[in-house]
Design an enzyme around this catalytic site. Sequence first.
Site, PDB file in Angstrom:
ATOM      1  N   HIS A   1      84.392   3.234  27.229  1.00 13.50           N
ATOM      2  CA  HIS A   1      84.949   3.090  28.579  1.00 13.50           C
ATOM      3  C   HIS A   1      86.218   2.231  28.485  1.00 13.50           C
ATOM      4  CE1 HIS A   1      85.224   3.236  32.776  1.00 13.50           C
ATOM      5  NE2 HIS A   1      84.182   2.516  33.155  1.00 13.50           N
TER       6      HIS A   1
ATOM      7  N   ASP B   1      76.029  -5.541  31.565  1.00 16.12           N
ATOM      8  CA  ASP B   1      76.129  -4.202  32.149  1.00 16.12           C
ATOM      9  C   ASP B   1      74.696  -3.714  32.367  1.00 16.12           C
ATOM     10  OD1 ASP B   1      76.942  -1.651  32.935  1.00 16.12           O
ATOM     11  OD2 ASP B   1      77.490  -0.981  30.916  1.00 16.12           O
TER      12      ASP B   1
ATOM     13  N   GLN C   1      87.869   0.401  31.519  1.00 16.69           N
ATOM     14  CA  GLN C   1      87.153  -0.806  31.935  1.00 16.69           C
ATOM     15  C   GLN C   1      87.579  -2.000  31.085  1.00 16.69           C
ATOM     16  OE1 GLN C   1      84.706  -0.944  34.530  1.00 16.69           O
ATOM     17  NE2 GLN C   1      85.203  -3.088  34.245  1.00 16.69           N
TER      18      GLN C   1
ATOM     19  N   CYS D   1      80.807  -4.795  34.745  1.00 14.14           N
ATOM     20  CA  CYS D   1      81.702  -3.670  35.064  1.00 14.14           C
ATOM     21  C   CYS D   1      81.352  -3.016  36.385  1.00 14.14           C
ATOM     22  CB  CYS D   1      81.667  -2.646  33.928  1.00 14.14           C
ATOM     23  SG  CYS D   1      80.015  -2.008  33.627  1.00 14.14           S
TER      24      CYS D   1
ATOM     25  N   ARG E   1      90.780  -2.862  38.220  1.00 15.97           N
ATOM     26  CA  ARG E   1      90.823  -1.491  37.686  1.00 15.97           C
ATOM     27  C   ARG E   1      92.067  -0.782  38.226  1.00 15.97           C
ATOM     28  NH1 ARG E   1      86.126   1.033  36.101  1.00 15.97           N
ATOM     29  NH2 ARG E   1      87.575   2.708  35.544  1.00 15.97           N
TER      30      ARG E   1
ATOM     31  N   ARG F   1      85.807  12.005  33.087  1.00 14.97           N
ATOM     32  CA  ARG F   1      84.574  11.238  32.843  1.00 14.97           C
ATOM     33  C   ARG F   1      83.526  12.236  32.384  1.00 14.97           C
ATOM     34  NH1 ARG F   1      81.768   6.603  36.453  1.00 14.97           N
ATOM     35  NH2 ARG F   1      83.398   5.501  35.305  1.00 14.97           N
TER      36      ARG F   1
HETATM   37  N1   CP Z   1      82.850   0.408  36.374  1.00 16.14           N
HETATM   38  C1   CP Z   1      82.985   1.714  36.655  1.00 16.14           C
HETATM   39  O1   CP Z   1      83.541   2.521  35.899  1.00 16.14           O
HETATM   40  O2   CP Z   1      82.481   2.057  37.884  1.00 16.14           O
HETATM   41  P1   CP Z   1      82.251   3.544  38.411  1.00 16.14           P
HETATM   42  O3   CP Z   1      81.177   4.150  37.561  1.00 16.14           O
HETATM   43  O4   CP Z   1      81.822   3.386  39.845  1.00 16.14           O
HETATM   44  O5   CP Z   1      83.541   4.297  38.287  1.00 16.14           O
HETATM   45  N1  NVA Z   2      77.241   1.659  30.959  1.00 14.38           N
HETATM   46  C1  NVA Z   2      77.393   2.169  32.307  1.00 14.38           C
HETATM   47  C2  NVA Z   2      78.768   1.880  32.806  1.00 14.38           C
HETATM   48  C3  NVA Z   2      79.068   2.365  34.182  1.00 14.38           C
HETATM   49  C4  NVA Z   2      80.472   2.079  34.617  1.00 14.38           C
HETATM   50  C5  NVA Z   2      77.113   3.659  32.336  1.00 14.38           C
HETATM   51  O1  NVA Z   2      77.585   4.363  31.447  1.00 14.38           O
HETATM   52  O2  NVA Z   2      76.413   4.110  33.245  1.00 14.38           O
END
Ligand code: CP
Ligand code: NVA
Length: 312
Positions: free
Chosen positions: A135, A225, A138, A266, A294, A108
Amino acid sequence: MGTPSLQHFIEIEDLTGEQFWGLLGLARRLKEEWLRTGHNEPILAGKNLAMVFQKPSLRTRVSFEMGMRHLGGHAAYLSPQEIGLGQRESVPDVARVLSGYVEGLMARVFDHAHLVALARWATVPVINGLSDYSHPCQALADLFTLWEHWSWGELAGRVLAYVGDGSNNVATSLIMAAGKVGMRVVVISPPNYTPDPAVVTRSGAEVTITADLNAVRGADVLYTDVWVSMGQEAERQRRLAALAPYQVNPTLVERTGNPDVVVMHCLPAHRGEEITDEVMDGPHSIVFPQAHNRLHAQKALLAHLLGNVPLE
Ligand code: CP
Ligand code: NVA
Protein backbone atom coordinates in the site's frame (compact mmCIF):
# COMPACT_ATOMS: atom_id res chain seq x y z
CA MET A 1 19.35 17.63 -14.59
CA GLY A 2 16.97 17.30 -11.64
CA THR A 3 15.60 14.09 -10.15
CA PRO A 4 14.65 11.43 -12.73
CA SER A 5 10.89 11.20 -13.32
CA LEU A 6 8.72 8.24 -12.31
CA GLN A 7 6.78 6.28 -14.90
CA HIS A 8 4.44 4.50 -12.47
CA PHE A 9 3.93 4.24 -8.71
CA ILE A 10 3.64 0.54 -7.98
CA GLU A 11 6.17 -0.03 -5.22
CA ILE A 12 8.17 2.25 -2.95
CA GLU A 13 11.21 0.07 -3.44
CA ASP A 14 11.21 1.09 -7.13
CA LEU A 15 12.02 4.68 -6.13
CA THR A 16 15.38 6.12 -5.22
CA GLY A 17 15.62 7.98 -1.93
CA GLU A 18 15.89 11.18 -3.96
CA GLN A 19 12.64 10.41 -5.81
CA PHE A 20 10.86 9.55 -2.57
CA TRP A 21 11.98 12.82 -1.00
CA GLY A 22 11.04 14.58 -4.24
CA LEU A 23 7.45 13.40 -3.82
CA LEU A 24 7.41 14.49 -0.17
CA GLY A 25 8.71 17.93 -1.15
CA LEU A 26 6.11 18.32 -3.88
CA ALA A 27 3.36 17.25 -1.48
CA ARG A 28 4.54 19.87 0.98
CA ARG A 29 4.45 22.61 -1.64
CA LEU A 30 0.99 21.62 -2.91
CA LYS A 31 -0.40 21.40 0.63
CA GLU A 32 1.06 24.77 1.56
CA GLU A 33 -0.36 26.32 -1.62
CA TRP A 34 -3.79 24.85 -0.86
CA LEU A 35 -3.74 26.03 2.79
CA ARG A 36 -2.51 29.50 1.87
CA THR A 37 -4.82 30.20 -1.07
CA GLY A 38 -7.68 27.71 -0.65
CA HIS A 39 -6.93 26.09 -4.00
CA ASN A 40 -4.22 24.71 -6.25
CA GLU A 41 -3.14 25.78 -9.71
CA PRO A 42 -5.16 23.76 -12.28
CA ILE A 43 -2.10 21.86 -13.49
CA LEU A 44 -4.20 18.83 -14.44
CA ALA A 45 -6.86 20.72 -16.45
CA GLY A 46 -8.21 18.39 -19.13
CA LYS A 47 -6.59 15.32 -17.49
CA ASN A 48 -8.55 12.28 -16.34
CA LEU A 49 -7.85 9.44 -13.91
CA ALA A 50 -9.62 6.06 -14.04
CA MET A 51 -9.91 4.50 -10.57
CA VAL A 52 -10.36 0.73 -10.68
CA PHE A 53 -11.50 -0.81 -7.38
CA GLN A 54 -11.73 -4.53 -6.64
CA LYS A 55 -12.13 -3.82 -2.91
CA PRO A 56 -14.00 -1.19 -0.84
CA SER A 57 -12.45 2.18 0.02
CA LEU A 58 -13.22 5.46 1.76
CA ARG A 59 -9.90 7.33 1.94
CA THR A 60 -8.27 6.16 -1.28
CA ARG A 61 -11.34 6.68 -3.40
CA VAL A 62 -12.29 10.12 -2.06
CA SER A 63 -8.76 11.52 -1.72
CA PHE A 64 -7.83 10.58 -5.29
CA GLU A 65 -11.10 11.97 -6.63
CA MET A 66 -10.75 15.24 -4.71
CA GLY A 67 -7.02 15.43 -5.50
CA MET A 68 -7.82 15.33 -9.22
CA ARG A 69 -10.55 17.92 -8.76
CA HIS A 70 -8.32 20.31 -6.78
CA LEU A 71 -5.73 20.14 -9.57
CA GLY A 72 -8.32 20.89 -12.24
CA GLY A 73 -8.78 17.35 -13.53
CA HIS A 74 -11.43 14.66 -13.27
CA ALA A 75 -11.63 11.11 -11.89
CA ALA A 76 -13.91 8.23 -12.92
CA TYR A 77 -14.72 5.56 -10.30
CA LEU A 78 -15.05 1.98 -11.53
CA SER A 79 -16.56 -0.31 -8.90
CA PRO A 80 -15.70 -3.99 -8.35
CA GLN A 81 -18.87 -4.98 -10.23
CA GLU A 82 -18.01 -3.04 -13.37
CA ILE A 83 -14.63 -4.12 -14.68
CA GLY A 84 -14.23 -7.75 -13.68
CA LEU A 85 -10.45 -7.31 -13.88
CA GLY A 86 -8.99 -10.61 -15.09
CA GLN A 87 -12.44 -12.23 -15.19
CA ARG A 88 -14.78 -10.37 -17.53
CA GLU A 89 -11.76 -9.10 -19.41
CA SER A 90 -8.02 -9.79 -19.31
CA VAL A 91 -5.82 -7.35 -17.39
CA PRO A 92 -3.73 -6.41 -20.48
CA ASP A 93 -6.93 -5.66 -22.43
CA VAL A 94 -8.32 -3.48 -19.63
CA ALA A 95 -5.00 -1.61 -19.48
CA ARG A 96 -4.90 -1.00 -23.23
CA VAL A 97 -8.53 0.09 -23.47
CA LEU A 98 -8.39 2.49 -20.52
CA SER A 99 -5.14 4.00 -21.83
CA GLY A 100 -7.12 5.39 -24.75
CA TYR A 101 -9.61 7.17 -22.51
CA VAL A 102 -7.62 8.60 -19.59
CA GLU A 103 -4.21 10.05 -18.71
CA GLY A 104 -3.70 7.86 -15.62
CA LEU A 105 -4.91 4.70 -13.89
CA MET A 106 -5.19 4.01 -10.18
CA ALA A 107 -6.08 0.47 -9.18
CA ARG A 108 -6.91 -1.33 -5.93
CA VAL A 109 -6.60 -5.07 -6.47
CA PHE A 110 -6.31 -8.36 -4.63
CA ASP A 111 -3.53 -9.92 -6.70
CA HIS A 112 -0.46 -7.71 -6.88
CA ALA A 113 0.47 -9.32 -10.22
CA HIS A 114 -2.55 -7.56 -11.71
CA LEU A 115 -0.98 -4.18 -10.90
CA VAL A 116 2.29 -5.22 -12.42
CA ALA A 117 0.41 -6.35 -15.56
CA LEU A 118 -1.54 -3.08 -15.71
CA ALA A 119 1.74 -1.14 -15.60
CA ARG A 120 3.23 -3.44 -18.23
CA TRP A 121 0.38 -2.93 -20.71
CA ALA A 122 -0.90 0.58 -20.01
CA THR A 123 0.55 3.46 -21.98
CA VAL A 124 -0.36 5.87 -19.17
CA PRO A 125 0.99 5.96 -15.58
CA VAL A 126 -0.39 3.35 -13.15
CA ILE A 127 -0.70 3.97 -9.39
CA ASN A 128 -1.02 1.19 -6.80
CA GLY A 129 -4.07 2.05 -4.66
CA LEU A 130 -3.42 -1.07 -2.48
CA SER A 131 -2.92 -4.72 -3.25
CA ASP A 132 -2.72 -7.77 -1.01
CA TYR A 133 1.04 -7.17 -1.02
CA SER A 134 1.55 -3.44 -0.55
CA HIS A 135 0.00 0.00 0.00
CA PRO A 136 2.59 2.56 -1.13
CA CYS A 137 0.22 5.57 -1.23
CA GLN A 138 -0.44 5.00 2.47
CA ALA A 139 3.25 4.87 3.36
CA LEU A 140 3.98 8.00 1.32
CA ALA A 141 1.24 9.91 3.16
CA ASP A 142 2.37 8.47 6.50
CA LEU A 143 5.96 9.65 6.14
CA PHE A 144 4.68 13.01 4.91
CA THR A 145 2.56 13.20 8.08
CA LEU A 146 5.55 12.46 10.30
CA TRP A 147 7.76 14.93 8.48
CA GLU A 148 5.08 17.61 8.95
CA HIS A 149 4.42 16.60 12.56
CA TRP A 150 8.10 16.98 13.37
CA SER A 151 8.14 20.45 11.79
CA TRP A 152 9.87 19.33 8.58
CA GLY A 153 12.82 18.09 10.60
CA GLU A 154 14.89 14.90 10.43
CA LEU A 155 13.23 11.53 9.86
CA ALA A 156 16.50 9.60 9.87
CA GLY A 157 17.11 7.75 13.13
CA ARG A 158 13.49 8.03 14.32
CA VAL A 159 11.93 4.77 15.50
CA LEU A 160 8.57 3.47 14.26
CA ALA A 161 7.16 0.54 16.23
CA TYR A 162 4.65 -1.38 14.14
CA VAL A 163 2.46 -3.52 16.40
CA GLY A 164 0.21 -6.31 15.09
CA ASP A 165 0.12 -8.00 11.68
CA GLY A 166 3.63 -7.27 10.47
CA SER A 167 3.08 -9.35 7.35
CA ASN A 168 0.40 -7.19 5.78
CA ASN A 169 0.40 -4.69 2.92
CA VAL A 170 0.67 -1.59 5.12
CA ALA A 171 3.59 -2.97 7.13
CA THR A 172 5.38 -3.97 3.91
CA SER A 173 5.14 -0.48 2.42
CA LEU A 174 6.10 1.21 5.70
CA ILE A 175 9.28 -0.87 5.90
CA MET A 176 10.15 0.05 2.32
CA ALA A 177 9.46 3.73 2.99
CA ALA A 178 11.52 3.68 6.20
CA GLY A 179 14.43 2.42 4.14
CA LYS A 180 14.18 5.48 1.88
CA VAL A 181 14.45 8.00 4.74
CA GLY A 182 16.61 6.14 7.25
CA MET A 183 13.93 5.52 9.87
CA ARG A 184 14.28 2.45 12.07
CA VAL A 185 11.40 -0.02 12.29
CA VAL A 186 10.60 -2.33 15.19
CA VAL A 187 7.96 -4.87 14.15
CA ILE A 188 6.22 -6.42 17.13
CA SER A 189 4.17 -9.36 15.91
CA PRO A 190 3.36 -12.94 16.91
CA PRO A 191 5.04 -15.77 14.97
CA ASN A 192 3.50 -16.26 11.49
CA TYR A 193 2.59 -12.57 11.27
CA THR A 194 6.11 -11.24 10.71
CA PRO A 195 7.33 -9.39 7.60
CA ASP A 196 8.68 -11.22 4.59
CA PRO A 197 12.48 -11.40 5.17
CA ALA A 198 13.04 -10.56 1.48
CA VAL A 199 11.12 -7.30 1.92
CA VAL A 200 13.20 -6.42 4.95
CA THR A 201 16.45 -7.13 3.11
CA ARG A 202 15.50 -5.22 -0.03
CA SER A 203 14.21 -2.22 1.94
CA GLY A 204 17.66 -1.43 3.29
CA ALA A 205 15.92 -0.30 6.49
CA GLU A 206 17.16 -1.19 9.95
CA VAL A 207 14.35 -3.52 11.06
CA THR A 208 14.03 -5.41 14.34
CA ILE A 209 11.43 -8.17 14.53
CA THR A 210 10.21 -9.46 17.87
CA ALA A 211 7.13 -10.79 19.64
CA ASP A 212 8.04 -8.86 22.80
CA LEU A 213 5.80 -5.86 23.50
CA ASN A 214 8.53 -4.32 25.66
CA ALA A 215 10.23 -3.45 22.38
CA VAL A 216 7.93 -0.41 22.06
CA ARG A 217 10.23 1.29 24.62
CA GLY A 218 11.71 4.47 23.15
CA ALA A 219 9.53 4.46 20.02
CA ASP A 220 8.74 7.79 18.36
CA VAL A 221 5.74 6.29 16.56
CA LEU A 222 3.33 3.50 17.48
CA TYR A 223 1.64 2.21 14.32
CA THR A 224 -1.05 -0.42 13.95
CA ASP A 225 -3.49 -1.71 11.34
CA VAL A 226 -6.42 -4.12 11.31
CA TRP A 227 -5.78 -7.74 12.22
CA VAL A 228 -7.99 -8.98 9.37
CA SER A 229 -7.26 -7.27 6.07
CA MET A 230 -9.67 -7.17 3.15
CA GLY A 231 -9.78 -10.65 1.62
CA GLN A 232 -8.70 -12.43 4.84
CA GLU A 233 -12.17 -12.68 6.38
CA ALA A 234 -12.12 -16.50 6.42
CA GLU A 235 -9.09 -16.38 8.77
CA ARG A 236 -10.79 -14.02 11.21
CA GLN A 237 -11.00 -16.29 14.26
CA ARG A 238 -7.43 -17.56 13.94
CA ARG A 239 -6.06 -14.04 13.44
CA LEU A 240 -7.96 -12.56 16.38
CA ALA A 241 -6.69 -15.31 18.66
CA ALA A 242 -3.05 -14.84 17.60
CA LEU A 243 -3.08 -11.03 17.58
CA ALA A 244 -5.19 -10.28 20.68
CA PRO A 245 -2.16 -9.51 22.92
CA TYR A 246 -0.96 -6.90 20.40
CA GLN A 247 -3.63 -4.27 21.02
CA VAL A 248 -2.58 -0.61 21.04
CA ASN A 249 -4.13 0.55 24.31
CA PRO A 250 -3.16 3.14 26.96
CA THR A 251 -0.89 0.64 28.74
CA LEU A 252 1.11 0.06 25.56
CA VAL A 253 1.37 3.79 24.85
CA GLU A 254 2.65 4.24 28.42
CA ARG A 255 5.17 1.45 27.86
CA THR A 256 6.95 3.49 25.17
CA GLY A 257 8.18 5.79 27.94
CA ASN A 258 8.00 8.61 25.41
CA PRO A 259 5.63 11.46 26.33
CA ASP A 260 5.77 12.70 22.72
CA VAL A 261 5.05 9.37 21.03
CA VAL A 262 2.51 9.61 18.21
CA VAL A 263 -0.01 6.90 17.38
CA MET A 264 -0.87 6.16 13.75
CA HIS A 265 -3.34 3.86 11.99
CA CYS A 266 -4.01 3.76 8.25
CA LEU A 267 -7.76 3.31 8.92
CA PRO A 268 -10.35 1.88 8.75
CA ALA A 269 -9.85 0.90 12.42
CA HIS A 270 -11.64 -1.89 14.20
CA ARG A 271 -11.98 -0.03 17.47
CA GLY A 272 -11.75 -2.41 20.41
CA GLU A 273 -9.62 -4.89 18.44
CA GLU A 274 -6.20 -3.60 17.34
CA ILE A 275 -6.71 -0.16 18.94
CA THR A 276 -8.90 1.18 21.72
CA ASP A 277 -11.13 4.26 21.67
CA GLU A 278 -8.99 5.93 24.38
CA VAL A 279 -5.92 5.78 22.15
CA MET A 280 -7.66 6.58 18.84
CA ASP A 281 -9.28 9.64 20.38
CA GLY A 282 -6.50 10.45 22.84
CA PRO A 283 -3.73 13.06 22.88
CA HIS A 284 -1.09 10.92 21.15
CA SER A 285 -3.27 10.07 18.15
CA ILE A 286 -2.58 11.70 14.79
CA VAL A 287 -4.80 9.30 12.84
CA PHE A 288 -7.09 11.96 11.36
CA PRO A 289 -4.36 14.34 10.13
CA GLN A 290 -2.74 11.17 8.80
CA ALA A 291 -5.91 10.27 6.86
CA HIS A 292 -6.23 13.84 5.58
CA ASN A 293 -2.67 13.81 4.28
CA ARG A 294 -3.58 11.06 1.81
CA LEU A 295 -5.04 13.93 -0.23
CA HIS A 296 -1.85 15.97 -0.25
CA ALA A 297 0.59 13.12 -0.81
CA GLN A 298 -1.46 11.82 -3.73
CA LYS A 299 -1.74 15.26 -5.27
CA ALA A 300 2.05 15.15 -5.54
CA LEU A 301 1.86 11.78 -7.29
CA LEU A 302 -0.85 13.00 -9.66
CA ALA A 303 0.90 16.30 -10.43
CA HIS A 304 4.11 14.44 -11.21
CA LEU A 305 2.77 11.42 -13.10
CA LEU A 306 -0.10 13.06 -14.99
CA GLY A 307 1.11 16.67 -15.12
CA ASN A 308 4.88 16.24 -15.56
CA VAL A 309 5.50 18.50 -12.56
CA PRO A 310 9.13 17.84 -11.55
CA LEU A 311 9.99 16.20 -8.23
CA GLU A 312 11.29 18.74 -5.71
N1 CP B 1 -6.27 3.66 4.43
C1 CP B 1 -6.97 3.38 3.32
O1 CP B 1 -6.44 3.06 2.25
O2 CP B 1 -8.32 3.51 3.48
P1 CP B 1 -9.43 3.02 2.46
O3 CP B 1 -9.37 1.52 2.43
O4 CP B 1 -10.74 3.52 3.02
O5 CP B 1 -9.13 3.61 1.11
N1 NVA C 1 -4.37 -3.90 5.73
C1 NVA C 1 -5.64 -3.28 5.41
C2 NVA C 1 -5.42 -1.87 4.97
C3 NVA C 1 -6.65 -1.11 4.59
C4 NVA C 1 -6.36 0.28 4.12
C5 NVA C 1 -6.35 -4.07 4.34
O1 NVA C 1 -5.71 -4.48 3.38
O2 NVA C 1 -7.56 -4.30 4.48
